[in-house]
Design a protein around this motif. Structure first.
Motif, PDB file in Angstrom:
ATOM      1  N   VAL A   4       1.290  -1.132   0.392  1.00  0.00           N
ATOM      2  CA  VAL A   4      -0.463   0.378  -0.138  1.00  0.00           C
ATOM      3  C   VAL A   4       0.622   1.231   0.116  1.00  0.00           C
ATOM      4  N   ARG A   5       1.702   1.212   0.600  1.00  0.00           N
ATOM      5  CA  ARG A   5       2.306   2.367   1.016  1.00  0.00           C
ATOM      6  C   ARG A   5       3.453   2.505  -0.832  1.00  0.00           C
ATOM      7  N   ALA A  97       7.550  -7.126  -8.165  1.00  0.00           N
ATOM      8  CA  ALA A  97       8.353  -6.663  -6.553  1.00  0.00           C
ATOM      9  C   ALA A  97       6.796  -6.914  -6.222  1.00  0.00           C
ATOM     10  N   VAL A  98       5.011  -7.640  -7.160  1.00  0.00           N
ATOM     11  CA  VAL A  98       4.478  -7.890  -6.109  1.00  0.00           C
ATOM     12  C   VAL A  98       3.675  -8.683  -6.987  1.00  0.00           C
ATOM     13  N   PRO A  99       4.649 -10.536  -7.372  1.00  0.00           N
ATOM     14  CA  PRO A  99       3.587 -11.005  -8.025  1.00  0.00           C
ATOM     15  C   PRO A  99       2.092 -11.623  -7.607  1.00  0.00           C
ATOM     16  N   ASN A 100       1.479 -11.492  -6.750  1.00  0.00           N
ATOM     17  CA  ASN A 100      -0.380 -11.928  -6.300  1.00  0.00           C
ATOM     18  C   ASN A 100      -0.890 -10.655  -6.977  1.00  0.00           C
ATOM     19  N   LYS A 108      -3.844  -0.859  -4.559  1.00  0.00           N
ATOM     20  CA  LYS A 108      -3.943   0.207  -5.362  1.00  0.00           C
ATOM     21  C   LYS A 108      -5.126   0.042  -4.921  1.00  0.00           C
ATOM     22  N   THR A 109      -6.010  -0.521  -4.790  1.00  0.00           N
ATOM     23  CA  THR A 109      -7.675  -0.052  -4.287  1.00  0.00           C
ATOM     24  C   THR A 109      -7.523   0.819  -3.100  1.00  0.00           C
ATOM     25  N   THR A 110      -6.385   0.680  -2.657  1.00  0.00           N
ATOM     26  CA  THR A 110      -6.181   1.063  -0.948  1.00  0.00           C
ATOM     27  C   THR A 110      -5.689   2.398  -0.849  1.00  0.00           C
ATOM     28  N   LEU A 112      -5.746   4.668  -3.812  1.00  0.00           N
ATOM     29  CA  LEU A 112      -6.398   5.553  -3.868  1.00  0.00           C
ATOM     30  C   LEU A 112      -7.711   5.732  -3.148  1.00  0.00           C
ATOM     31  N   VAL A 113      -8.402   4.654  -2.417  1.00  0.00           N
ATOM     32  CA  VAL A 113      -9.325   5.327  -2.058  1.00  0.00           C
ATOM     33  C   VAL A 113      -8.658   5.873  -0.538  1.00  0.00           C
ATOM     34  N   LEU A 114      -7.693   5.983  -0.039  1.00  0.00           N
ATOM     35  CA  LEU A 114      -7.114   6.894   0.690  1.00  0.00           C
ATOM     36  C   LEU A 114      -6.667   7.840   0.596  1.00  0.00           C
ATOM     37  N   VAL A 115      -6.481   8.599  -1.198  1.00  0.00           N
ATOM     38  CA  VAL A 115      -6.160   9.808  -1.663  1.00  0.00           C
ATOM     39  C   VAL A 115      -6.775  10.409  -1.557  1.00  0.00           C
TER      40      VAL A 115
END
Length: 249
Positions: A4-5, A97-100, A108-110, A112-115
């Motif tokens: 997320v960061r 970096a993030v295969p899953n 990405k969703t988190t 976007l929602v925070l911003v």
């Protein structure tokens, strides 16, 4: 949390994202300020009698901000990394970096929602405060429920743009269509003149979460409106996630 960061840093490092942040935050208050003389004359002349949505309606023009953010968080992954390697895209590095992929989409969703939620909170508060200063007792009280609903509407709109871009893998098409639909001519609104079912399209029904005096062919209760728009977003996100899982990089 690391993912997320990373997505937050990536999103806030995009110049286009800052265009969306600045436009989304400033446009609505500026429109309120520019329209103030006309609005005061209309109130004094008695041609504007229902001021319950004063300021809140102007938030709609600021939706270009969350739309840009929702699109760019996905489309930036599919942009060529440079002229030396036109076939290479950011997504290849991201997946290394993030295969899953589902974990990546969740991050990405988190982000976007925070911003967008933060942007919407600032914009809504500033717009309503300015409306109160300019129009005094004629401005609606900043009811917490309506403020929260406006913030939710902005956030869901960003997720709508995000989901459509996930499906199309193209930023230009969804952004163009969404901006035209929200600012130039609302295809959704025109469809309501043809069938009442169009009143349940996400952008039309979602506005009823916080707008009370709109020209809606079908009146929907705020909570119901929120549930309907959320259902649209969940459906489109599910389709986007499914396609993202199955596609090549």
């Amino acid at each position: 949390m690391n993912a997320v960061r990373a997505e937050l840093r990536k999103l806030l490092g995009l110049p286009t994202a800052w265009v969306g942040l600045v436009l989304g935050t400033l446009v609505a208050p500026v429109v309120v300020l520019l329209n103030a003389p006309y609005t005061r004359r209309a109130i004094a002349a008695g041609t504007l009698t229902d001021t319950s949505d004063l300021g809140l309606r102007d938030l709609g023009i600021g939706l270009i901000g969350p739309m840009v953010l929702g699109v760019i968080v996905v489309s930036s992954e599919y942009t060529s990394t440079g002229q030396d390697s036109p076939g290479a895209r950011q997504l290849t590095t991201t997946l290394a970096a993030v295969p899953n992929r589902l974990r990546l989409l969740l991050a990405k969703t988190t982000a976007l929602v925070l911003v967008v939620a933060a942007q919407a909170a600032v914009t809504t508060t500033a717009t309503l405060a300015l409306t109160r200063v300019l129009h005094g007792e004629h401005a609606p009280a900043a009811a917490p429920a309506r403020v929260a609903a406006a913030i939710l509407y902005w956030t869901l709109t960003a997720l709508l743009a995000y989901a459509i871009t996930l499906i199309t893998r193209n930023g230009i098409v969804p952004l163009t269509l969404l901006i035209i639909n929200s600012s130039v001519v609302s295809v959704s609104y025109l469809l309501t003149k043809v069938t009442d079912l169009a009143s349940y399209l996400p952008d039309i029904v979602g506005a009823q979460m916080f707008i009370r005096g709109g020209d809606f062919p079908v009146e929907v209760a705020p909570v119901t409106a929120g549930l309907v728009m959320t259902a649209w977003i969940v459906l489109l996100l599910a389709v986007g996630a499914l396609l993202f899982q199955r596609r090549d990089t």
